[in-house]
Scaffold this motif. Structure first.
Motif, PDB file in Angstrom:
ATOM      1  N   ALA A 123      -6.252 -12.758  -2.264  1.00 42.62           N
ATOM      2  CA  ALA A 123      -7.283 -13.737  -2.601  1.00 42.62           C
ATOM      3  C   ALA A 123      -7.142 -15.044  -1.831  1.00 42.62           C
ATOM      4  N   PHE A 124      -5.910 -15.430  -1.522  1.00 41.65           N
ATOM      5  CA  PHE A 124      -5.686 -16.742  -0.914  1.00 41.65           C
ATOM      6  C   PHE A 124      -5.117 -16.612   0.499  1.00 41.65           C
ATOM      7  N   THR A 125      -5.661 -15.685   1.254  1.00 38.53           N
ATOM      8  CA  THR A 125      -5.235 -15.516   2.645  1.00 38.53           C
ATOM      9  C   THR A 125      -5.507 -16.790   3.440  1.00 38.53           C
ATOM     10  N   GLY A 126      -4.507 -17.246   4.157  1.00 37.67           N
ATOM     11  CA  GLY A 126      -4.645 -18.484   4.926  1.00 37.67           C
ATOM     12  C   GLY A 126      -4.031 -19.689   4.249  1.00 37.67           C
ATOM     13  N   SER A 127      -3.574 -19.512   3.001  1.00 38.21           N
ATOM     14  CA  SER A 127      -2.978 -20.633   2.268  1.00 38.21           C
ATOM     15  C   SER A 127      -1.702 -21.144   2.941  1.00 38.21           C
ATOM     16  N   GLU A 128      -1.007 -20.234   3.663  1.00 38.60           N
ATOM     17  CA  GLU A 128       0.224 -20.645   4.349  1.00 38.60           C
ATOM     18  C   GLU A 128      -0.057 -21.717   5.386  1.00 38.60           C
ATOM     19  N   HIS A 129      -1.220 -21.659   6.013  1.00 37.01           N
ATOM     20  CA  HIS A 129      -1.558 -22.649   7.035  1.00 37.01           C
ATOM     21  C   HIS A 129      -1.916 -23.997   6.403  1.00 37.01           C
ATOM     22  N   ILE A 130      -2.444 -23.968   5.182  1.00 36.41           N
ATOM     23  CA  ILE A 130      -2.696 -25.227   4.464  1.00 36.41           C
ATOM     24  C   ILE A 130      -1.361 -25.880   4.129  1.00 36.41           C
ATOM     25  N   ILE A 131      -0.393 -25.076   3.714  1.00 36.35           N
ATOM     26  CA  ILE A 131       0.949 -25.601   3.427  1.00 36.35           C
ATOM     27  C   ILE A 131       1.558 -26.214   4.677  1.00 36.35           C
ATOM     28  N   ALA A 132       1.430 -25.499   5.805  1.00 34.94           N
ATOM     29  CA  ALA A 132       2.012 -25.987   7.056  1.00 34.94           C
ATOM     30  C   ALA A 132       1.371 -27.292   7.514  1.00 34.94           C
ATOM     31  N   ARG A 133       0.099 -27.491   7.186  1.00 37.05           N
ATOM     32  CA  ARG A 133      -0.572 -28.750   7.547  1.00 37.05           C
ATOM     33  C   ARG A 133      -0.136 -29.886   6.636  1.00 37.05           C
ATOM     34  N   CYS A 134      -0.179 -29.633   5.334  1.00 42.46           N
ATOM     35  CA  CYS A 134       0.090 -30.696   4.366  1.00 42.46           C
ATOM     36  C   CYS A 134       1.570 -31.012   4.221  1.00 42.46           C
ATOM     37  N   PHE A 135       2.416 -30.068   4.593  1.00 43.02           N
ATOM     38  CA  PHE A 135       3.864 -30.299   4.599  1.00 43.02           C
ATOM     39  C   PHE A 135       4.346 -30.012   6.022  1.00 43.02           C
ATOM     40  N   PRO A 136       4.194 -30.959   6.950  1.00 44.50           N
ATOM     41  CA  PRO A 136       4.435 -30.693   8.372  1.00 44.50           C
ATOM     42  C   PRO A 136       5.851 -30.250   8.708  1.00 44.50           C
ATOM     43  N   PHE A 137       6.777 -30.460   7.816  1.00 45.82           N
ATOM     44  CA  PHE A 137       8.147 -30.015   8.051  1.00 45.82           C
ATOM     45  C   PHE A 137       8.327 -28.555   7.640  1.00 45.82           C
ATOM     46  N   VAL A 138       7.254 -27.922   7.139  1.00 44.36           N
ATOM     47  CA  VAL A 138       7.269 -26.505   6.777  1.00 44.36           C
ATOM     48  C   VAL A 138       6.295 -25.768   7.685  1.00 44.36           C
ATOM     49  N   GLU A 139       6.749 -24.748   8.373  1.00 49.21           N
ATOM     50  CA  GLU A 139       5.870 -23.926   9.207  1.00 49.21           C
ATOM     51  C   GLU A 139       5.415 -22.708   8.420  1.00 49.21           C
ATOM     52  N   ALA A 140       4.289 -22.143   8.843  1.00 57.58           N
ATOM     53  CA  ALA A 140       3.768 -20.960   8.159  1.00 57.58           C
ATOM     54  C   ALA A 140       4.813 -19.843   8.122  1.00 57.58           C
ATOM     55  N   LYS A 141       5.580 -19.706   9.197  1.00 55.29           N
ATOM     56  CA  LYS A 141       6.576 -18.636   9.250  1.00 55.29           C
ATOM     57  C   LYS A 141       7.766 -18.895   8.320  1.00 55.29           C
ATOM     58  N   ASP A 142       7.894 -20.137   7.815  1.00 58.73           N
ATOM     59  CA  ASP A 142       8.988 -20.458   6.901  1.00 58.73           C
ATOM     60  C   ASP A 142       8.709 -19.975   5.479  1.00 58.73           C
ATOM     61  N   ILE A 143       7.460 -19.602   5.199  1.00 54.43           N
ATOM     62  CA  ILE A 143       7.091 -19.158   3.856  1.00 54.43           C
ATOM     63  C   ILE A 143       7.463 -17.682   3.737  1.00 54.43           C
ATOM     64  N   ILE A 144       8.530 -17.411   3.011  1.00 52.86           N
ATOM     65  CA  ILE A 144       9.068 -16.045   2.997  1.00 52.86           C
ATOM     66  C   ILE A 144       8.333 -15.143   2.016  1.00 52.86           C
ATOM     67  N   ARG A 145       7.721 -15.728   0.979  1.00 58.38           N
ATOM     68  CA  ARG A 145       6.923 -14.899   0.071  1.00 58.38           C
ATOM     69  C   ARG A 145       5.950 -15.777  -0.705  1.00 58.38           C
ATOM     70  N   THR A 146       4.801 -15.208  -1.026  1.00 56.97           N
ATOM     71  CA  THR A 146       3.830 -15.877  -1.872  1.00 56.97           C
ATOM     72  C   THR A 146       3.480 -14.965  -3.030  1.00 56.97           C
ATOM     73  N   ARG A 147       3.095 -15.550  -4.118  1.00 54.79           N
ATOM     74  CA  ARG A 147       2.706 -14.779  -5.304  1.00 54.79           C
ATOM     75  C   ARG A 147       1.396 -15.316  -5.847  1.00 54.79           C
ATOM     76  N   VAL A 148       0.556 -14.437  -6.352  1.00 58.92           N
ATOM     77  CA  VAL A 148      -0.727 -14.806  -6.914  1.00 58.92           C
ATOM     78  C   VAL A 148      -0.749 -14.432  -8.387  1.00 58.92           C
ATOM     79  N   GLY A 149      -1.243 -15.353  -9.220  1.00 61.22           N
ATOM     80  CA  GLY A 149      -1.287 -15.090 -10.663  1.00 61.22           C
ATOM     81  C   GLY A 149      -2.366 -14.072 -11.019  1.00 61.22           C
ATOM     82  N   LYS A 150      -2.390 -13.720 -12.264  1.00 62.02           N
ATOM     83  CA  LYS A 150      -3.371 -12.745 -12.766  1.00 62.02           C
ATOM     84  C   LYS A 150      -4.527 -13.491 -13.420  1.00 62.02           C
ATOM     85  N   ALA A 151      -5.726 -13.174 -12.956  1.00 65.41           N
ATOM     86  CA  ALA A 151      -6.911 -13.845 -13.496  1.00 65.41           C
ATOM     87  C   ALA A 151      -7.132 -13.457 -14.958  1.00 65.41           C
TER      88      ALA A 151
END
Length: 391
Positions: free
Chosen positions: A363-391
Protein backbone atom coordinates in the motif's frame (compact mmCIF):
# COMPACT_ATOMS: atom_id res chain seq x y z
CA UNK A 1 33.59 47.79 6.35
CA UNK A 2 33.70 49.09 2.77
CA UNK A 3 36.25 51.90 2.49
CA UNK A 4 36.97 52.02 -1.26
CA UNK A 5 34.86 52.06 -4.40
CA UNK A 6 36.25 48.63 -5.28
CA UNK A 7 34.97 47.23 -2.01
CA UNK A 8 31.58 48.86 -2.66
CA UNK A 9 31.32 47.03 -5.98
CA UNK A 10 32.24 43.76 -4.24
CA UNK A 11 29.52 44.39 -1.69
CA UNK A 12 26.95 45.09 -4.42
CA UNK A 13 27.83 41.84 -6.16
CA UNK A 14 27.59 40.00 -2.85
CA UNK A 15 24.16 41.53 -2.13
CA UNK A 16 22.88 40.61 -5.58
CA UNK A 17 23.96 36.99 -5.03
CA UNK A 18 22.47 36.88 -1.53
CA UNK A 19 19.17 38.33 -2.77
CA UNK A 20 19.01 35.66 -5.48
CA UNK A 21 19.71 32.99 -2.84
CA UNK A 22 16.90 34.30 -0.62
CA UNK A 23 14.47 34.09 -3.55
CA UNK A 24 15.54 30.52 -4.35
CA UNK A 25 15.27 29.45 -0.69
CA UNK A 26 11.77 30.92 -0.41
CA UNK A 27 10.82 29.09 -3.61
CA UNK A 28 12.27 25.84 -2.24
CA UNK A 29 10.37 26.29 1.01
CA UNK A 30 7.06 26.72 -0.85
CA UNK A 31 7.88 23.97 -3.34
CA UNK A 32 8.62 21.33 -0.69
CA UNK A 33 6.72 22.94 2.23
CA UNK A 34 9.84 22.77 4.41
CA UNK A 35 9.17 25.13 7.29
CA UNK A 36 12.64 24.60 8.76
CA UNK A 37 14.16 26.48 5.81
CA UNK A 38 13.03 29.64 7.63
CA UNK A 39 16.31 29.42 9.56
CA UNK A 40 18.40 29.76 6.39
CA UNK A 41 16.07 32.37 4.91
CA UNK A 42 16.51 34.48 8.06
CA UNK A 43 20.31 34.11 7.91
CA UNK A 44 20.51 35.30 4.30
CA UNK A 45 17.98 38.11 4.73
CA UNK A 46 20.07 39.45 7.61
CA UNK A 47 23.22 39.06 5.50
CA UNK A 48 21.52 41.15 2.79
CA UNK A 49 20.40 43.73 5.33
CA UNK A 50 23.94 43.97 6.70
CA UNK A 51 25.22 44.80 3.22
CA UNK A 52 22.55 47.47 2.80
CA UNK A 53 23.47 49.10 6.12
CA UNK A 54 27.15 49.00 5.18
CA UNK A 55 26.47 50.72 1.85
CA UNK A 56 24.26 53.38 3.49
CA UNK A 57 27.04 54.16 5.95
CA UNK A 58 29.53 54.42 3.09
CA UNK A 59 27.29 56.78 1.09
CA UNK A 60 26.63 58.98 4.12
CA UNK A 61 30.24 59.39 5.22
CA UNK A 62 31.77 59.64 1.73
CA UNK A 63 29.13 61.38 -0.39
CA UNK A 64 27.04 63.31 2.15
CA UNK A 65 29.42 64.66 4.77
CA UNK A 66 32.51 63.90 2.63
CA UNK A 67 34.96 62.81 5.30
CA UNK A 68 38.61 63.05 4.34
CA UNK A 69 39.30 59.80 6.19
CA UNK A 70 36.17 57.54 6.08
CA UNK A 71 37.74 55.02 8.47
CA UNK A 72 37.35 57.57 11.31
CA UNK A 73 33.56 57.76 11.01
CA UNK A 74 31.98 57.41 14.47
CA UNK A 75 29.28 54.91 13.41
CA UNK A 76 31.42 52.87 11.02
CA UNK A 77 30.79 49.53 12.68
CA UNK A 78 27.04 49.69 13.21
CA UNK A 79 26.59 47.29 10.28
CA UNK A 80 28.19 44.60 12.46
CA UNK A 81 25.05 44.53 14.66
CA UNK A 82 22.99 43.05 11.81
CA UNK A 83 25.88 40.74 10.91
CA UNK A 84 26.04 39.52 14.51
CA UNK A 85 22.30 38.75 14.41
CA UNK A 86 22.82 36.62 11.27
CA UNK A 87 25.54 34.68 13.10
CA UNK A 88 23.26 34.19 16.11
CA UNK A 89 20.51 32.72 13.90
CA UNK A 90 23.04 30.31 12.37
CA UNK A 91 24.26 29.39 15.86
CA UNK A 92 20.78 28.59 17.17
CA UNK A 93 19.96 26.61 14.02
CA UNK A 94 22.95 24.35 14.63
CA UNK A 95 22.10 24.14 18.33
CA UNK A 96 18.67 22.78 17.40
CA UNK A 97 20.38 20.28 15.10
CA UNK A 98 22.15 18.74 18.09
CA UNK A 99 19.80 19.29 21.06
CA UNK A 100 16.16 19.77 21.97
CA UNK A 101 17.05 22.92 23.90
CA UNK A 102 20.22 24.98 23.36
CA UNK A 103 23.06 24.14 25.73
CA UNK A 104 23.03 26.60 28.65
CA UNK A 105 26.81 26.91 28.81
CA UNK A 106 27.24 27.58 25.09
CA UNK A 107 24.35 30.03 24.99
CA UNK A 108 25.63 31.73 28.15
CA UNK A 109 29.14 32.17 26.75
CA UNK A 110 27.84 33.48 23.42
CA UNK A 111 25.45 35.80 25.24
CA UNK A 112 28.22 37.27 27.42
CA UNK A 113 30.49 37.85 24.42
CA UNK A 114 27.70 39.39 22.33
CA UNK A 115 26.51 41.54 25.24
CA UNK A 116 30.04 42.81 25.91
CA UNK A 117 30.54 43.67 22.26
CA UNK A 118 27.17 45.43 21.95
CA UNK A 119 27.59 47.46 25.16
CA UNK A 120 31.11 48.58 24.21
CA UNK A 121 29.96 49.45 20.68
CA UNK A 122 27.22 51.76 21.97
CA UNK A 123 29.55 53.33 24.56
CA UNK A 124 32.20 53.89 21.91
CA UNK A 125 29.80 55.36 19.33
CA UNK A 126 27.84 57.65 21.63
CA UNK A 127 30.51 58.55 24.18
CA UNK A 128 31.05 62.30 23.90
CA UNK A 129 28.51 62.59 21.09
CA UNK A 130 26.31 65.71 21.51
CA UNK A 131 23.80 64.71 18.81
CA UNK A 132 25.01 67.37 16.41
CA UNK A 133 25.63 65.71 13.06
CA UNK A 134 28.49 67.93 12.04
CA UNK A 135 31.59 66.65 10.28
CA UNK A 136 33.74 67.41 13.31
CA UNK A 137 31.42 65.64 15.71
CA UNK A 138 31.20 62.51 13.52
CA UNK A 139 34.96 62.01 13.36
CA UNK A 140 36.95 60.06 15.94
CA UNK A 141 40.66 60.28 16.68
CA UNK A 142 41.27 56.64 15.86
CA UNK A 143 39.26 54.23 13.65
CA UNK A 144 36.45 52.40 15.51
CA UNK A 145 37.93 49.18 14.11
CA UNK A 146 40.82 49.56 16.56
CA UNK A 147 38.63 50.01 19.65
CA UNK A 148 37.88 47.49 22.40
CA UNK A 149 34.40 46.50 21.17
CA UNK A 150 35.97 45.18 17.96
CA UNK A 151 38.11 42.70 19.89
CA UNK A 152 35.02 41.54 21.79
CA UNK A 153 33.18 41.05 18.51
CA UNK A 154 36.06 39.10 16.99
CA UNK A 155 36.18 36.76 19.99
CA UNK A 156 32.37 36.38 19.90
CA UNK A 157 32.56 35.55 16.19
CA UNK A 158 35.39 33.06 16.62
CA UNK A 159 33.78 31.16 19.52
CA UNK A 160 30.41 31.03 17.74
CA UNK A 161 31.96 29.69 14.54
CA UNK A 162 33.83 27.01 16.52
CA UNK A 163 30.48 25.81 17.91
CA UNK A 164 28.88 25.84 14.43
CA UNK A 165 31.84 23.97 12.89
CA UNK A 166 31.68 21.39 15.69
CA UNK A 167 28.03 20.65 14.86
CA UNK A 168 28.76 20.08 11.17
CA UNK A 169 31.75 17.90 12.08
CA UNK A 170 29.52 15.79 14.35
CA UNK A 171 27.03 15.46 11.49
CA UNK A 172 29.89 14.28 9.26
CA UNK A 173 31.26 11.83 11.84
CA UNK A 174 27.85 10.41 12.77
CA UNK A 175 26.43 9.75 9.32
CA UNK A 176 27.23 6.57 7.42
CA UNK A 177 25.64 7.83 4.22
CA UNK A 178 28.29 8.73 1.63
CA UNK A 179 26.30 11.63 0.15
CA UNK A 180 25.40 12.99 3.55
CA UNK A 181 29.01 12.75 4.74
CA UNK A 182 30.19 14.60 1.63
CA UNK A 183 27.72 17.45 2.12
CA UNK A 184 28.53 17.68 5.83
CA UNK A 185 32.22 17.83 4.99
CA UNK A 186 31.62 20.71 2.54
CA UNK A 187 29.85 22.66 5.24
CA UNK A 188 32.50 21.90 7.83
CA UNK A 189 35.33 23.02 5.53
CA UNK A 190 33.49 26.21 4.53
CA UNK A 191 32.82 27.11 8.17
CA UNK A 192 36.42 26.21 9.01
CA UNK A 193 37.61 28.79 6.44
CA UNK A 194 35.33 31.29 8.15
CA UNK A 195 36.91 30.31 11.46
CA UNK A 196 40.46 30.84 10.17
CA UNK A 197 39.56 34.37 9.03
CA UNK A 198 37.79 35.01 12.36
CA UNK A 199 40.97 33.89 14.15
CA UNK A 200 43.03 36.24 12.00
CA UNK A 201 40.69 39.11 12.91
CA UNK A 202 40.97 38.25 16.61
CA UNK A 203 44.78 38.27 16.32
CA UNK A 204 44.59 41.67 14.63
CA UNK A 205 42.63 42.91 17.63
CA UNK A 206 45.23 41.62 20.09
CA UNK A 207 48.14 42.98 18.05
CA UNK A 208 46.43 46.29 17.32
CA UNK A 209 47.25 46.28 13.61
CA UNK A 210 46.04 44.87 10.29
CA UNK A 211 47.78 41.74 9.03
CA UNK A 212 46.41 42.26 5.52
CA UNK A 213 45.40 45.50 3.83
CA UNK A 214 43.64 46.71 0.70
CA UNK A 215 41.12 44.57 -1.11
CA UNK A 216 42.57 41.36 0.34
CA UNK A 217 42.00 42.77 3.82
CA UNK A 218 38.29 43.11 3.10
CA UNK A 219 37.00 40.12 5.07
CA UNK A 220 33.63 40.04 3.29
CA UNK A 221 35.41 38.28 0.40
CA UNK A 222 36.28 35.29 2.56
CA UNK A 223 33.01 35.23 4.50
CA UNK A 224 31.14 35.23 1.20
CA UNK A 225 32.77 31.90 0.34
CA UNK A 226 31.24 30.33 3.43
CA UNK A 227 27.80 31.76 2.72
CA UNK A 228 28.01 30.61 -0.90
CA UNK A 229 28.70 27.03 0.19
CA UNK A 230 25.82 27.24 2.69
CA UNK A 231 23.57 28.52 -0.09
CA UNK A 232 24.67 25.84 -2.57
CA UNK A 233 24.05 23.03 -0.08
CA UNK A 234 20.63 24.17 1.11
CA UNK A 235 19.40 25.18 -2.35
CA UNK A 236 20.45 21.91 -3.96
CA UNK A 237 19.65 19.73 -0.93
CA UNK A 238 16.82 21.60 0.87
CA UNK A 239 16.02 18.61 3.06
CA UNK A 240 19.53 18.78 4.46
CA UNK A 241 18.19 21.37 6.89
CA UNK A 242 16.86 18.35 8.83
CA UNK A 243 20.30 16.80 9.17
CA UNK A 244 21.12 15.95 12.78
CA UNK A 245 24.22 14.36 14.36
CA UNK A 246 22.33 11.46 15.92
CA UNK A 247 21.02 8.00 14.98
CA UNK A 248 17.44 7.04 14.13
CA UNK A 249 16.42 3.45 14.83
CA UNK A 250 12.70 3.24 14.04
CA UNK A 251 9.97 5.34 12.47
CA UNK A 252 6.32 4.57 13.21
CA UNK A 253 3.00 6.02 12.01
CA UNK A 254 -0.40 5.54 13.60
CA UNK A 255 -3.79 7.19 13.70
CA UNK A 256 -4.58 9.55 16.57
CA UNK A 257 -6.62 6.67 18.08
CA UNK A 258 -3.56 4.44 18.27
CA UNK A 259 -4.18 2.24 15.21
CA UNK A 260 -0.80 1.28 13.73
CA UNK A 261 -0.40 2.17 10.03
CA UNK A 262 3.25 1.94 9.06
CA UNK A 263 6.64 1.22 10.55
CA UNK A 264 10.23 1.29 9.27
CA UNK A 265 13.30 -0.18 10.92
CA UNK A 266 16.58 1.50 10.06
CA UNK A 267 19.80 -0.43 9.56
CA UNK A 268 22.39 1.15 11.82
CA UNK A 269 25.98 -0.11 11.88
CA UNK A 270 26.54 1.53 15.26
CA UNK A 271 23.99 -0.68 17.03
CA UNK A 272 25.47 -3.86 18.50
CA UNK A 273 23.89 -7.18 17.68
CA UNK A 274 21.26 -8.04 20.26
CA UNK A 275 20.54 -4.40 21.12
CA UNK A 276 17.74 -4.01 18.59
CA UNK A 277 14.34 -2.85 19.81
CA UNK A 278 11.97 -5.78 20.32
CA UNK A 279 8.70 -4.00 21.16
CA UNK A 280 6.22 -4.26 18.27
CA UNK A 281 5.12 -1.17 16.40
CA UNK A 282 1.46 -1.96 17.12
CA UNK A 283 2.13 -2.19 20.86
CA UNK A 284 4.05 1.08 20.89
CA UNK A 285 1.33 2.91 18.94
CA UNK A 286 -1.36 1.56 21.25
CA UNK A 287 0.62 2.35 24.40
CA UNK A 288 1.22 5.93 23.27
CA UNK A 289 -2.49 6.41 22.55
CA UNK A 290 -3.40 4.99 25.97
CA UNK A 291 -0.86 7.21 27.78
CA UNK A 292 -2.12 10.28 25.90
CA UNK A 293 -5.74 9.56 26.79
CA UNK A 294 -4.77 8.95 30.43
CA UNK A 295 -2.85 12.25 30.60
CA UNK A 296 -5.72 14.14 28.99
CA UNK A 297 -8.19 12.78 31.53
CA UNK A 298 -5.91 12.97 34.60
CA UNK A 299 -4.37 16.37 33.89
CA UNK A 300 -7.28 17.87 31.93
CA UNK A 301 -4.85 18.61 29.09
CA UNK A 302 -5.08 18.41 25.34
CA UNK A 303 -2.86 17.25 22.49
CA UNK A 304 -0.47 14.31 22.61
CA UNK A 305 2.75 13.29 24.31
CA UNK A 306 5.68 14.91 22.46
CA UNK A 307 8.75 13.32 24.06
CA UNK A 308 9.75 10.35 26.18
CA UNK A 309 13.44 10.25 27.15
CA UNK A 310 15.47 7.33 28.48
CA UNK A 311 19.15 7.31 29.33
CA UNK A 312 20.26 6.20 25.86
CA UNK A 313 17.08 6.51 23.77
CA UNK A 314 14.42 9.08 23.01
CA UNK A 315 10.92 8.67 21.62
CA UNK A 316 9.80 11.76 19.71
CA UNK A 317 6.13 12.18 18.81
CA UNK A 318 4.59 14.57 16.29
CA UNK A 319 0.89 14.94 15.49
CA UNK A 320 -0.10 16.27 12.08
CA UNK A 321 -3.81 16.18 11.27
CA UNK A 322 -5.22 12.73 12.00
CA UNK A 323 -1.80 11.02 11.95
CA UNK A 324 0.80 10.63 14.67
CA UNK A 325 4.45 10.00 13.82
CA UNK A 326 6.98 8.47 16.19
CA UNK A 327 10.75 8.25 15.98
CA UNK A 328 13.00 6.24 18.23
CA UNK A 329 16.43 7.90 18.16
CA UNK A 330 19.65 8.08 20.12
CA UNK A 331 18.67 11.53 21.45
CA UNK A 332 16.03 14.18 20.89
CA UNK A 333 16.75 17.33 18.91
CA UNK A 334 14.47 20.17 17.82
CA UNK A 335 15.39 19.66 14.15
CA UNK A 336 14.65 15.93 14.36
CA UNK A 337 11.21 16.77 15.71
CA UNK A 338 10.70 19.11 12.73
CA UNK A 339 11.87 16.37 10.34
CA UNK A 340 9.31 14.00 11.85
CA UNK A 341 6.56 16.55 11.26
CA UNK A 342 7.69 16.95 7.64
CA UNK A 343 7.59 13.16 7.18
CA UNK A 344 4.07 12.83 8.59
CA UNK A 345 2.79 15.64 6.33
CA UNK A 346 4.41 14.24 3.18
CA UNK A 347 3.30 10.68 3.96
CA UNK A 348 -0.27 11.86 4.47
CA UNK A 349 -0.22 13.84 1.20
CA UNK A 350 1.24 10.92 -0.76
CA UNK A 351 -1.07 8.21 0.64
CA UNK A 352 -4.17 10.12 1.80
CA UNK A 353 -6.58 7.98 -0.26
CA UNK A 354 -4.92 4.71 0.74
CA UNK A 355 -5.01 5.58 4.45
CA UNK A 356 -8.70 6.41 4.19
CA UNK A 357 -9.70 3.17 2.42
CA UNK A 358 -7.57 0.06 2.91
CA UNK A 359 -4.00 -1.06 3.54
CA UNK A 360 -2.07 -4.01 2.24
CA UNK A 361 1.57 -5.04 2.05
CA UNK A 362 2.24 -2.89 -1.04
CA UNK A 363 0.00 0.00 0.00
CA UNK A 364 2.80 2.44 0.80
CA UNK A 365 5.29 1.74 -1.97
CA UNK A 366 7.75 4.61 -2.20
CA UNK A 367 7.55 5.53 1.49
CA UNK A 368 11.26 4.71 1.85
CA UNK A 369 12.11 7.64 -0.41
CA UNK A 370 10.01 9.99 1.73
CA UNK A 371 12.02 8.83 4.74
CA UNK A 372 15.28 9.39 2.87
CA UNK A 373 14.21 12.95 2.01
CA UNK A 374 12.89 13.96 5.42
CA UNK A 375 15.72 12.25 7.30
CA UNK A 376 18.72 13.02 5.04
CA UNK A 377 21.08 10.98 7.19
CA UNK A 378 18.99 7.88 6.32
CA UNK A 379 19.16 6.44 2.80
CA UNK A 380 16.43 4.32 1.26
CA UNK A 381 18.79 1.34 1.26
CA UNK A 382 19.28 1.74 5.03
CA UNK A 383 15.66 0.74 5.66
CA UNK A 384 15.98 -2.98 6.30
CA UNK A 385 12.28 -3.72 6.76
CA UNK A 386 8.91 -2.01 6.73
CA UNK A 387 5.61 -3.16 8.16
CA UNK A 388 2.06 -2.14 7.34
CA UNK A 389 -0.80 -2.29 9.84
CA UNK A 390 -4.12 -4.02 9.30
CA UNK A 391 -6.98 -1.83 8.17
Amino acid sequence: MAETIGQVYLKLVQMAIVTFIVIILIYRKKQHKIRALNWLIAVFILADLQGLVELLIYVYKVNVIKLENPSLFRFNEFHSIVYALALLVLFFMTEYMRTLKPNHWRVGLIGVLWGGYFALLLKDAFGGFNWEFTKENLVMETPPKTHSFDLWFNIFQLVLIIFVAETFWKAYATSHSKENKRVSLWLFISVLVFGVVALEEALEGFLGRRLFGGTFGYKAIYYSLTFLVLAYVYVRYPYYVFNVPTYVYRIILSTKNGVFIYGAEIDNPFVKEGDEDSVSDELLAGALSAMTQFMEEAAHGQGTIRLVELEDRALLVRKEGDLIGMVIAEKATRMLHSALGQFVREFNEAFAETIGTYWESEAFTGSEHIIARCFPFVEAKDIIRTRVGKA
